[in-house]
Every structure is written in C-alpha cells, then in structure tokens.
Design an enzyme around this catalytic site. Structure first.
Site: not given
Ligand code: COA
Length: 257
Positions: A113, A110, A133
């Site tokens: 997007e 998002g 996704e």
């Molecule tokens: N929704 C909810 N929570 C999210 C999030 C999302 N899209 N993206 C990150 N967070 C949260 C993590 O769960 C974590 O929470 P916590 O500390 O309570 O465990 C916090 O944000 C930090 O993220 P983290 O994953 O620990 O950081 P990272 O540096 O290891 O990784 C990313 C960063 C962006 C690569 C990874 O967070 C990620 O892949 N996020 C999801 C991306 C995604 O799939 N987006 C599409 C959603 S439809």
C-alpha cells in the site's frame, strides 16, 4: 533524527530507508509517525525536489503493518489505525514533489500500500508484492483495495486480495504495478536517474502533472468503505485467530465469526 528511518539528502533527492530489518521493516506506530514527519519535511524543505522510499536489508521493502501491534485492539482502534496511515499515504500520493518507491524485496500489506501510494514504482528482481491480509482474517486498511484495483484492474486485484497470493517482480511488471525491474544492486541508481530527469523540469509543471494525474483516478467513497470494513474486522474472532496464528507460527482456523 529519526528512530526508524534513515535519510540521506544527495543534491535535491531525499532517500528514505525504512530501517527495521529484523522485522522486515514492518510498519509499527513509530514508523507510521515518522513517515508522516518525513513527508512533511519533503513538503516544507525547498532544497528537496524528489524522494525515494526503500527498505533496509536485502529481504524486504516493508512486510506490512506490524501484526504484533494488533493484539487487543478493537473496532475503534482499528478505525483510528487505518485513518492515521491512510492520511499519511494520501499526503504521499498528493505530494507536489515526486515520491517514488524502490521496492527491494517483500512489499506486503501496508508495504504494498505504501509503494502504491508513491507516484510510481521500480523494483528489484527479488521483489514480491501482495495484500495477504485475508490470511489474517483481515482486509487492507491503508488504501490497498482501492489503489491495487486502480493500478492493475479489477480482476487481477480481486484475485490478489481474495487469495492473498504474492505477485512476483515479472508479473508486477506485466500488470503495470512497477515500471522497471532491476538487479538489487542497480535499483537505487536507476531510480535516481529517473528522478534526476524529473528534477531538471519546472517544479510547478511537475506538481501540476501530479495533481492532474491523481484527479484521473480520484474518488473517496471506496476508501471510506475500506476503512469501515477494516475496523469491523477488528471486532471478529477470525481476525484475532488469524493474527495470533501468524505470531504463533501456525495455521489459522477460521470460523466465520
Ligand atoms: N508484522 C510483524 N512482524 C513481522 C511482519 C509483520 N507484518 N512480517 C514479518 N515479521 C517478523 C516475523 O514475525 C519474524 O520475527 P521473529 O524473527 O521475531 O520471529 C521476522 O519478521 C522475520 O519474518 P519471518 O516470517 O521469519 O520471515 P520469512 O522469510 O519466513 O517470511 C514473510 C517472510 C514476509 C513471507 C512473512 O514474514 C510474512 O508473511 N509476513 C507477514 C506479511 C503480512 O501478512 N503482512 C500484512 C500485515 S497486515
């Protein structure tokens, strides 16, 4: 005034910062609702002539829709969620006043997007874009399949959508996903400089340029197919597994059901 957004009006440019840095500015229901409200403010307030959307902290623009809000949602709720976000992103895209994304880190799902719904994008050299996704057993639901394809072309878009791989700042520039790369420190200043140029022009001409340029890449059919497909994913075991695996910080096991 907003719970999840910080807004600063300087001259005639409104800077909007999505402010949930501990969750990498993920779009929960409140952020989506407040984005709708702030876009309405941009439309209605005659003092505002342009706006910038950025993310809080130095790590993320927006890391996607809030995955923790997906648990227990079915097809109907998935469709409603997609429609609600899509409508707001259309309103951003069709705003008669320029809305530009200053992408200061991860712009995923998002977040990518949202950036693509803006009229154009600048990013810091730390930015990363993507539609991951597919890693969740899901597809983009806020127009990503359409706007990414329109912006960077079908082959590049297909690869990004199907692998979920991220696109770094220099590749994003090469692809035309962003117009400029800056240092993190210079990002807002460079964005404001461009908007100051635009706000010195006739606002009616600016509005008409936006509407006409949008018409060049119009067409609703793909968005409707995307919404329906996004909703269908919510009825699959794979999507439940993918989102649970993300929250449990493990690898998903997809079964194609
Ligand atoms: N929704 C909810 N929570 C999210 C999030 C999302 N899209 N993206 C990150 N967070 C949260 C993590 O769960 C974590 O929470 P916590 O500390 O309570 O465990 C916090 O944000 C930090 O993220 P983290 O994953 O620990 O950081 P990272 O540096 O290891 O990784 C990313 C960063 C962006 C690569 C990874 O967070 C990620 O892949 N996020 C999801 C991306 C995604 O799939 N987006 C599409 C959603 S439809």
């Amino acid at each position: 005034m907003y719970q999840t957004l910080l807004t600063v009006l300087a001259g005639n440019i409104l800077s909007i910062t999505i402010n949930r840095p501990e969750k990498l500015n993920a779009l929960n229901q409140t952020v989506i609702r407040e984005l709708g409200e702030v876009v309405e403010e941009i439309y209605q307030n005659p003092v505002i002539r342009a706006a910038i959307i950025t993310g809080s902290g130095n790590k993320a623009f927006v890391a996607g829709a809030d995955i923790s809000g997906f648990a227990g949602l079915g097809k109907e709720e998935g469709r409603r969620m997609a429609k609600e976000g899509l409508d707001i992103f259309f309103k951003i895209e069709n705003s008669p006043k320029p809305i530009v994304a200053a992408v200061n880190g991860f712009a995923l799902g998002g977040g990518c997007e949202l950036a693509m719904a803006c009229h154009f994008r600048l990013c810091s050299d730390t930015a990363q874009f993507g539609q991951p996704e597919v890693n969740l057993g899901l597809i983009p639901g806020y127009g990503g399949t359409q706007r990414l394809t329109r912006l960077i072309g079908k082959g590049r878009s297909m690869e990004a959508l199907l692998t979920g791989n991220l696109i770094n700042a220099s590749l994003a520039l090469q692809y035309g996903l962003v117009n400029y790369i800056t240092t993190p420190e210079d990002l807002m200043e460079k964005t404001k400089l461009i908007l100051q140029q635009i706000t010195s022009k006739g606002p009616l001409a600016v509005a008409k340029c936006i509407a006409a340029a949008n018409a060049a890449t119009g067409g609703q059919e793909g968005f409707e197919l995307e919404t329906e497909s996004f909703a269908e994913c919510f009825a699959t075991a794979d999507m439940k597994e993918g989102t649970a695996a993300f929250l449990e910080k493990r690898k998903p096991v997809f079964k194609g059901i």
